[in-house]
Motif scaffolding. Structure first.
Motif, PDB file in Angstrom:
ATOM      1  N   GLU A  18       0.824  -1.203   0.000  1.00 55.48           N
ATOM      2  CA  GLU A  18       0.000   0.000   0.000  1.00 55.48           C
ATOM      3  C   GLU A  18       0.861   1.256   0.000  1.00 55.48           C
ATOM      4  N   MET A  19       1.871   1.280   0.893  1.00 54.27           N
ATOM      5  CA  MET A  19       2.746   2.456   0.962  1.00 54.27           C
ATOM      6  C   MET A  19       3.581   2.592  -0.305  1.00 54.27           C
ATOM      7  N   HIS A  23       3.605   5.988  -2.470  1.00 58.77           N
ATOM      8  CA  HIS A  23       4.836   6.688  -2.863  1.00 58.77           C
ATOM      9  C   HIS A  23       4.957   6.794  -4.374  1.00 58.77           C
ATOM     10  N   LEU A  24       4.541   5.761  -5.097  1.00 59.89           N
ATOM     11  CA  LEU A  24       4.546   5.836  -6.560  1.00 59.89           C
ATOM     12  C   LEU A  24       3.588   6.920  -7.045  1.00 59.89           C
ATOM     13  N   LEU A  25       2.405   6.993  -6.438  1.00 60.76           N
ATOM     14  CA  LEU A  25       1.435   8.020  -6.811  1.00 60.76           C
ATOM     15  C   LEU A  25       2.015   9.406  -6.551  1.00 60.76           C
ATOM     16  N   LEU A  32       4.402  14.882 -12.975  1.00 66.02           N
ATOM     17  CA  LEU A  32       3.420  15.585 -13.796  1.00 66.02           C
ATOM     18  C   LEU A  32       3.455  17.082 -13.518  1.00 66.02           C
ATOM     19  N   GLY A  33       3.658  17.451 -12.258  1.00 63.65           N
ATOM     20  CA  GLY A  33       3.777  18.866 -11.914  1.00 63.65           C
ATOM     21  C   GLY A  33       4.972  19.517 -12.599  1.00 63.65           C
ATOM     22  N   THR A 150     -10.453   7.402  -8.474  1.00 61.37           N
ATOM     23  CA  THR A 150     -11.660   8.143  -8.072  1.00 61.37           C
ATOM     24  C   THR A 150     -11.655   8.372  -6.561  1.00 61.37           C
ATOM     25  N   GLY A 151     -11.296   7.349  -5.803  1.00 61.58           N
ATOM     26  CA  GLY A 151     -11.216   7.478  -4.343  1.00 61.58           C
ATOM     27  C   GLY A 151     -10.169   8.488  -3.925  1.00 61.58           C
ATOM     28  N   MET A 152      -9.028   8.502  -4.610  1.00 58.89           N
ATOM     29  CA  MET A 152      -7.977   9.454  -4.293  1.00 58.89           C
ATOM     30  C   MET A 152      -8.410  10.880  -4.608  1.00 58.89           C
TER      31      MET A 152
END
Length: 157
Positions: A18-19, A23-25, A32-33, A150-152
């Motif tokens: 999960e972590m 971290h990848l996200l 992207l920024g 969508t959840g994020m």
């Protein structure tokens, strides 16, 4: 910090799948920024102007008209800031103001094709790569990715 607080922090920071995904996200968001900042700088734009164009294109894709008031609300700008933003984008040839045929007081903002082409020239390869990656997923995997993103988005709001 209390011992319980340290334990809770340690539990949240423990490595796991999960972590790793979190971290990848985060890394994707940062990358992207940076890409958006390069696009803005190369084209003499402020990052807020890029965000405005994205909001306008998203609305158009959804078949929705977007007024300056709605645009300002989506970007967190006051009325004066929104007017200045739209004025800059209009002067640069990226947007146009369009009066409603039935109610001339209502003015929507539309993206010019020139701005779409400019964005496509920079972001097109990235979008193409994303589509290519997604085509390698089955329907169940696509549903999971969609549900997660969508959840994020809801969590970020």
């Amino acid at each position: 910090m209390s011992d319980q607080g340290r334990e809770e922090l340690a539990e949240r920071a423990e490595p796991g799948p999960e972590m790793e995904i979190v971290h990848l996200l985060r890394a994707v968001v940062v990358d992207l920024g940076r890409s958006t900042a390069r696009f803005a700088q190369r084209n003499g734009m402020h990052p807020t102007e890029v965000r405005a164009l994205i909001a306008l294109m998203d609305a158009a894709r959804a078949g929705e008209e977007i007024t300056a008031g709605r645009l300002g609300s989506e970007l967190g700008l006051n009325s004066a800031g929104t007017t200045a933003l739209v004025d800059r984008l209009e002067r640069a040839g990226h947007v146009r103001r369009v009066r409603d045929a039935r109610d001339r007081r209502k003015v929507s903002i539309e993206v010019e094709e020139r701005a779409v082409a400019l964005g496509r020239s920079h972001f097109g390869p990235l979008i193409d790569r994303a589509v290519e990656l997604l085509r390698g997923y089955d329907e169940r995997e696509l549903a999971a990715v969609r549900r997660f993103l969508t959840g994020m988005r809801q969590a970020a709001d």
